[in-house]
Write an enzyme that holds these catalytic residues in place. Sequence first.
Site, PDB file in Angstrom:
ATOM      1  N   LYS A  26       0.835  -1.202   0.000  1.00 42.79           N
ATOM      2  CA  LYS A  26       0.000   0.000   0.000  1.00 42.79           C
ATOM      3  C   LYS A  26       0.872   1.254   0.000  1.00 42.79           C
ATOM      4  O   LYS A  26       0.656   2.172  -0.802  1.00 42.79           O
ATOM      5  CB  LYS A  26      -0.910  -0.029   1.233  1.00 42.79           C
ATOM      6  CG  LYS A  26      -2.122   0.856   1.127  1.00 42.79           C
ATOM      7  CD  LYS A  26      -2.982   0.741   2.399  1.00 42.79           C
ATOM      8  CE  LYS A  26      -3.788  -0.544   2.434  1.00 42.79           C
ATOM      9  NZ  LYS A  26      -4.365  -0.786   3.772  1.00 42.79           N
ATOM     10  N   ARG A  96      -3.317   3.095   8.498  1.00 42.78           N
ATOM     11  CA  ARG A  96      -3.618   1.945   7.641  1.00 42.78           C
ATOM     12  C   ARG A  96      -2.444   0.982   7.631  1.00 42.78           C
ATOM     13  O   ARG A  96      -1.305   1.385   7.438  1.00 42.78           O
ATOM     14  CB  ARG A  96      -3.864   2.432   6.202  1.00 42.78           C
ATOM     15  CG  ARG A  96      -4.638   3.723   6.112  1.00 42.78           C
ATOM     16  CD  ARG A  96      -4.635   4.307   4.699  1.00 42.78           C
ATOM     17  NE  ARG A  96      -5.317   3.467   3.733  1.00 42.78           N
ATOM     18  CZ  ARG A  96      -5.320   3.716   2.418  1.00 42.78           C
ATOM     19  NH1 ARG A  96      -4.644   4.745   1.922  1.00 42.78           N
ATOM     20  NH2 ARG A  96      -5.947   2.908   1.599  1.00 42.78           N
ATOM     21  N   GLY A 105      -6.424 -10.452   8.064  1.00 41.05           N
ATOM     22  CA  GLY A 105      -6.003 -10.844   9.403  1.00 41.05           C
ATOM     23  C   GLY A 105      -5.182  -9.752  10.049  1.00 41.05           C
ATOM     24  O   GLY A 105      -4.938  -9.758  11.247  1.00 41.05           O
ATOM     25  N   MET A 107      -4.460  -5.616  11.015  1.00 43.54           N
ATOM     26  CA  MET A 107      -5.330  -4.615  11.617  1.00 43.54           C
ATOM     27  C   MET A 107      -6.171  -3.885  10.570  1.00 43.54           C
ATOM     28  O   MET A 107      -5.711  -3.587   9.484  1.00 43.54           O
ATOM     29  CB  MET A 107      -4.499  -3.584  12.366  1.00 43.54           C
ATOM     30  CG  MET A 107      -5.358  -2.714  13.236  1.00 43.54           C
ATOM     31  SD  MET A 107      -4.573  -1.157  13.649  1.00 43.54           S
ATOM     32  CE  MET A 107      -4.923  -0.226  12.165  1.00 43.54           C
ATOM     33  N   ARG A 352      -3.616  -1.254  -6.593  1.00 46.92           N
ATOM     34  CA  ARG A 352      -2.851  -2.518  -6.529  1.00 46.92           C
ATOM     35  C   ARG A 352      -3.312  -3.374  -7.689  1.00 46.92           C
ATOM     36  O   ARG A 352      -4.362  -3.102  -8.281  1.00 46.92           O
ATOM     37  CB  ARG A 352      -3.100  -3.235  -5.204  1.00 46.92           C
ATOM     38  CG  ARG A 352      -4.552  -3.632  -5.010  1.00 46.92           C
ATOM     39  CD  ARG A 352      -4.800  -4.284  -3.673  1.00 46.92           C
ATOM     40  NE  ARG A 352      -6.203  -4.101  -3.305  1.00 46.92           N
ATOM     41  CZ  ARG A 352      -6.706  -4.332  -2.109  1.00 46.92           C
ATOM     42  NH1 ARG A 352      -5.931  -4.753  -1.152  1.00 46.92           N
ATOM     43  NH2 ARG A 352      -7.977  -4.142  -1.864  1.00 46.92           N
ATOM     44  N   HIS A 468      -2.313 -43.893  -3.470  1.00 45.44           N
ATOM     45  CA  HIS A 468      -2.629 -44.554  -4.732  1.00 45.44           C
ATOM     46  C   HIS A 468      -3.837 -43.906  -5.392  1.00 45.44           C
ATOM     47  O   HIS A 468      -3.818 -43.546  -6.569  1.00 45.44           O
ATOM     48  CB  HIS A 468      -2.901 -46.043  -4.485  1.00 45.44           C
ATOM     49  CG  HIS A 468      -3.277 -46.801  -5.730  1.00 45.44           C
ATOM     50  ND1 HIS A 468      -4.579 -46.960  -6.124  1.00 45.44           N
ATOM     51  CD2 HIS A 468      -2.513 -47.392  -6.677  1.00 45.44           C
ATOM     52  CE1 HIS A 468      -4.607 -47.638  -7.260  1.00 45.44           C
ATOM     53  NE2 HIS A 468      -3.371 -47.918  -7.609  1.00 45.44           N
ATOM     54  N   SER A 777      15.225 -41.285 -17.711  1.00 45.88           N
ATOM     55  CA  SER A 777      13.997 -40.611 -17.321  1.00 45.88           C
ATOM     56  C   SER A 777      13.962 -40.657 -15.802  1.00 45.88           C
ATOM     57  O   SER A 777      14.052 -41.736 -15.213  1.00 45.88           O
ATOM     58  CB  SER A 777      12.803 -41.336 -17.931  1.00 45.88           C
ATOM     59  OG  SER A 777      11.614 -40.756 -17.451  1.00 45.88           O
ATOM     60  N   CYS A 844       9.555 -38.187 -15.298  1.00 44.41           N
ATOM     61  CA  CYS A 844       8.223 -38.774 -15.482  1.00 44.41           C
ATOM     62  C   CYS A 844       7.501 -39.006 -14.165  1.00 44.41           C
ATOM     63  O   CYS A 844       6.462 -39.639 -14.130  1.00 44.41           O
ATOM     64  CB  CYS A 844       8.318 -40.068 -16.277  1.00 44.41           C
ATOM     65  SG  CYS A 844       9.239 -41.355 -15.425  1.00 44.41           S
ATOM     66  N   TYR A 864      12.727 -32.872 -21.573  1.00 42.04           N
ATOM     67  CA  TYR A 864      11.261 -32.852 -21.506  1.00 42.04           C
ATOM     68  C   TYR A 864      10.784 -33.158 -20.090  1.00 42.04           C
ATOM     69  O   TYR A 864      11.534 -33.692 -19.267  1.00 42.04           O
ATOM     70  CB  TYR A 864      10.645 -33.855 -22.487  1.00 42.04           C
ATOM     71  CG  TYR A 864      10.916 -35.302 -22.155  1.00 42.04           C
ATOM     72  CD1 TYR A 864      10.069 -35.989 -21.266  1.00 42.04           C
ATOM     73  CD2 TYR A 864      11.994 -35.982 -22.702  1.00 42.04           C
ATOM     74  CE1 TYR A 864      10.317 -37.317 -20.941  1.00 42.04           C
ATOM     75  CE2 TYR A 864      12.247 -37.298 -22.382  1.00 42.04           C
ATOM     76  CZ  TYR A 864      11.408 -37.964 -21.496  1.00 42.04           C
ATOM     77  OH  TYR A 864      11.645 -39.265 -21.156  1.00 42.04           O
TER      78      TYR A 864
HETATM   79  P1  ADP Z   1      -7.826  -2.164   3.417  1.00 36.33           P
HETATM   80  O1  ADP Z   1      -6.442  -2.638   3.294  1.00 36.33           O
HETATM   81  O2  ADP Z   1      -8.673  -3.010   4.270  1.00 36.33           O
HETATM   82  O3  ADP Z   1      -8.436  -1.866   2.077  1.00 36.33           O
HETATM   83  P2  ADP Z   1      -7.360   0.644   3.693  1.00 36.33           P
HETATM   84  O4  ADP Z   1      -6.204   1.109   4.469  1.00 36.33           O
HETATM   85  O5  ADP Z   1      -7.249   0.682   2.234  1.00 36.33           O
HETATM   86  O6  ADP Z   1      -7.762  -0.788   4.215  1.00 36.33           O
HETATM   87  O7  ADP Z   1      -8.588   1.516   4.138  1.00 36.33           O
HETATM   88  C1  ADP Z   1      -9.891   1.179   3.812  1.00 36.33           C
HETATM   89  C2  ADP Z   1     -10.643   2.373   3.314  1.00 36.33           C
HETATM   90  O8  ADP Z   1     -10.593   3.420   4.258  1.00 36.33           O
HETATM   91  C3  ADP Z   1     -10.117   2.988   2.056  1.00 36.33           C
HETATM   92  O9  ADP Z   1     -10.560   2.343   0.930  1.00 36.33           O
HETATM   93  C4  ADP Z   1     -10.707   4.377   2.133  1.00 36.33           C
HETATM   94  O10 ADP Z   1     -12.031   4.354   1.672  1.00 36.33           O
HETATM   95  C5  ADP Z   1     -10.682   4.641   3.602  1.00 36.33           C
HETATM   96  N1  ADP Z   1      -9.529   5.501   3.905  1.00 36.33           N
HETATM   97  C6  ADP Z   1      -8.291   5.135   4.299  1.00 36.33           C
HETATM   98  N2  ADP Z   1      -7.506   6.206   4.473  1.00 36.33           N
HETATM   99  C7  ADP Z   1      -8.263   7.279   4.182  1.00 36.33           C
HETATM  100  C8  ADP Z   1      -8.012   8.680   4.157  1.00 36.33           C
HETATM  101  N3  ADP Z   1      -6.833   9.188   4.469  1.00 36.33           N
HETATM  102  N4  ADP Z   1      -9.033   9.485   3.812  1.00 36.33           N
HETATM  103  C9  ADP Z   1     -10.236   8.975   3.483  1.00 36.33           C
HETATM  104  N5  ADP Z   1     -10.527   7.686   3.497  1.00 36.33           N
HETATM  105  C10 ADP Z   1      -9.558   6.828   3.827  1.00 36.33           C
HETATM  106 MG    MG Z   2      -7.837  -0.638   0.800  1.00 39.92          MG
END
Ligand code: ADP
Ligand code: MG
Length: 890
Positions: A26, A96, A105, A107, A352, A468, A777, A844, A864
């Site tokens: 990210k 984030r 899994g 945060m 991504r 088997h 082989s 093989c 091969y």
């Molecule tokens: P995930 O990895 O679960 O997608 P993100 O970090 O992308 O989590 O955050 C999820 C959502 O939170 C983003 O798609 C966006 O809509 C919102 N978000 C995150 N950061 C911001 C920000 N700085 N301003 C506005 N919305 C945000």
């Molecule tokens: Mg996201």
Amino acid sequence: MTKWVYCFGDGKAEGRASDRNLLGGKGANLAEMSNLGLPVPPGFTITTEVCTHYFTNGHTYPPELREQVGEALKEVGRATGRRFGDPARLLLVSVRSGARASMPGMMDTVLNLGLNDVTVEALAAESGDPRFAYDSYRRFIQMYSDVVLGLDHDLFEEILADEKGRHGYDVDTEFSAADWRRVIAQYKERVESELGHHFPQEPEEQLLGAIGAVFSSWMTPRAVTYRRLHEIPESWGTAVNVQAMVFGNMGDDSATGVAFTRNPSTGEKSLYGEFLVNAQGEDVVAGIRTPQNLTEAARLEAGSDQPSLEKIMPAAFASFVEIADKLESHYSDMQDLEFTIERGKLWMLQTRSGKRTTKAALKIAVDMANEGLITRGEAVCRIDPASLDQLLHPTIDPNAKRDMFATGLPASPGAATGEIVFSSDEAEEMKGRGHKVILVRVETSPEDIHGMHAAEGILTTRGGMTSHAAVVARGMGKPCVSGAGTIQVDYRAGTMSALGRTFERGEVITIDGSTGQVLNGAVPMTQPAFSGDFSTIMEWADELRRMKVRANAETPADARTARSFGAEGIGLSRTEHMFFDEERIAAMREMILADTSEERRAALAKLLPMQRADFTELFEIMAGLPLTIRLLDPPLHEFLPKTEEEIAEVAAAMGVEAEQLRQRAESLYEFNPMLGHRGCRLAITYPEMAEMQARAIFEAAIEAAQKTGAPVVPEIMVPLVAVASEFSFVKAIIDAAAKEAMNERGVEIEYLVGTMIELPRAALNAGEIAKEAEFFSFGTNDLTQTTFGISRDDASSFLDVYRQKGIIERDPFVTLDEDGVGVLIRLASDNGRAAREAMKLGICGEHGGDPSSIAFCESVGLDYVSCSPFRVPIARLAAAQAACRARLDG
Ligand code: ADP
Ligand code: MG
Ligand code: MG
């Protein structure tokens, strides 16, 4: 001084896309988008190295971190004209997480951080919209409490639902400012009653708490399990992104949404996405309200009466389309985008490469190559070979209801429905009467081949991925679930039970060999379709690869399937199954019981024409393509009856004393048949058998060549050679048979005699064996068993534990063990080629169809790989990828 913090935003960044390891996916892409001049809210990334430091130093941060974070916050303040914690120039941020590989899994995101009882009033004043300000604050309390303070989300949802109910509101956008204030008061009370302290009001404390929560989430059991399953090393760590907030919940000219630059299920080239007006964060994904389509075209197609973004915010939509195009061509791949529109202005929050179905992956790769965005080689490398399985077998309709009563291992892909039968004879008989059956066995053995052929699918309660049942089913391309241990089979009663439910013979079940599920009744299926894109990718793969791809096939049906999937020959044709036919097994048993060489020859003379017919048919189907035939390999007792009843029956049919038969069976008994009287050891003790087989092969080759007009070069393979003199002994028999056949028919044909390298001694002594052997082989199933000293059929009881405890990373019967078995293969290949330049080398074993093992074969320079017919397309693709990557490396 180590740099722990990287800034981005405002048209520039300290990082870039290639810094993924340091900044996480990210963070690296936020930096890249900033460098491209796209509208990204300014922010900074705390590196994955901080995470590693945190865990290797007793949960403490590097000393310089605090200062670097402070500096970065100031930088964000400069870019936004605001200051963190200052009500007069309010700066709110999101926190984030973002690892190298996207990882559920971890945060969840915290939005609106920096709000408290004071700053919320500042936000209300600045925006002129108190409802928006309070909504943002209550969201923050809820998210922060959930992910940082560990209070369940539902505690707050209850309050919200109660409040909604009291007013009779349908959606929370109907809340008034006063309503929100009441909600906030209750939220804060709930925090206090649950935790015994106030909700943190200090912005700096909030920020440190959120950063700490991201790092701690790296070690939650959920994250640890996920990493183990996906082989992600713990040392990678996660990064933390802190970013200035933009608001999609500032009224009807604001929105938030997600989009793919192409359709992720069909691959079609059209923007595909959803958004919500006046919403924040992940409301779109959470399904609180029904999201709206981005484009008019999609809205019309979906028949929705909710207006599209294109319609209601044309300017923001237009810039989004432009940015989406720019990002897709910049990354040369389909992108998954997250965006927010604040009062008409578009902000990009994430990009991504987008997840997609196999069908979409093929279409996107082909289209992008045709559009000139990527090369054909890149297109070929974009497809996960294993994912092709989805296309080659029927699969359960994703929308179907599944009544599952047991699970086992996904041993052979595809799904099948049929009536339960508990024996192979029954399977054959039912099939003969037009029924579709699932063969249910505790485990299968070579005697079950006819039942497995007759069945739609196979279910066993014991045995692993290389049992088997699993190996044979994959070879046949039949769905198989193996090792479904919770199912109890009662052969006598003709029932099986699991989860307190009992199923009788004849009841209909469905097995899903792609997931290991066992389901009650018939379930709707989707049939495989070979799209034009699939063929195109395969064509390009064929142009790129160096290694040939052959199939392991022994029946005419298998050989035809192999060719239809593009096999360029047969790398292993086993001959033993050819003797299980009723007529043949009688002659075979006569041969086994015979006391003298003459008697054995007499019995074998009956087999010769049948064997010749088998080979002629295979040669004709392969029409000049190479075909490797292996001489008889299994121990002879596999052909003798076992129980008293069977012995009596067979003795009567053969006109011999039951006692004689029993004694012979007993004398052939072995403690360890895998290491017993089998392979070339049979040909050395009973040369007549090898003589007959060689004869049949040469006569068939001559006949087939005359019929099809294509010359046949048979490759005869001697199994289980350990010492060179074993090979010489058998080769002499084969050469003599060749001479005789050619003299009799008055034609000359070419042929090769080689060996399967499946014992460590043969690999160590390959140079000597290569003086006479014309091809090797690698029989990596046995070579793995003999190198590890592990019996494949008994391995499942401990190999799983080995993997769980980290003793071994991967099952060596599935993925070739490069450090052990691979060393032997390299040695044998090098010494074999040193002794004989034109030495043909192939593999093989089961590994011949495993993509990472195929990459290893490329690195050794094998000529091969040979695999089961249904894996041929996978192997063609994997071989092409291996060749492309080898070219890049070299
Ligand atoms: P995930 O990895 O679960 O997608 P993100 O970090 O992308 O989590 O955050 C999820 C959502 O939170 C983003 O798609 C966006 O809509 C919102 N978000 C995150 N950061 C911001 C920000 N700085 N301003 C506005 N919305 C945000
Ligand atoms: Mg996201
Ligand atoms: Mg999320």
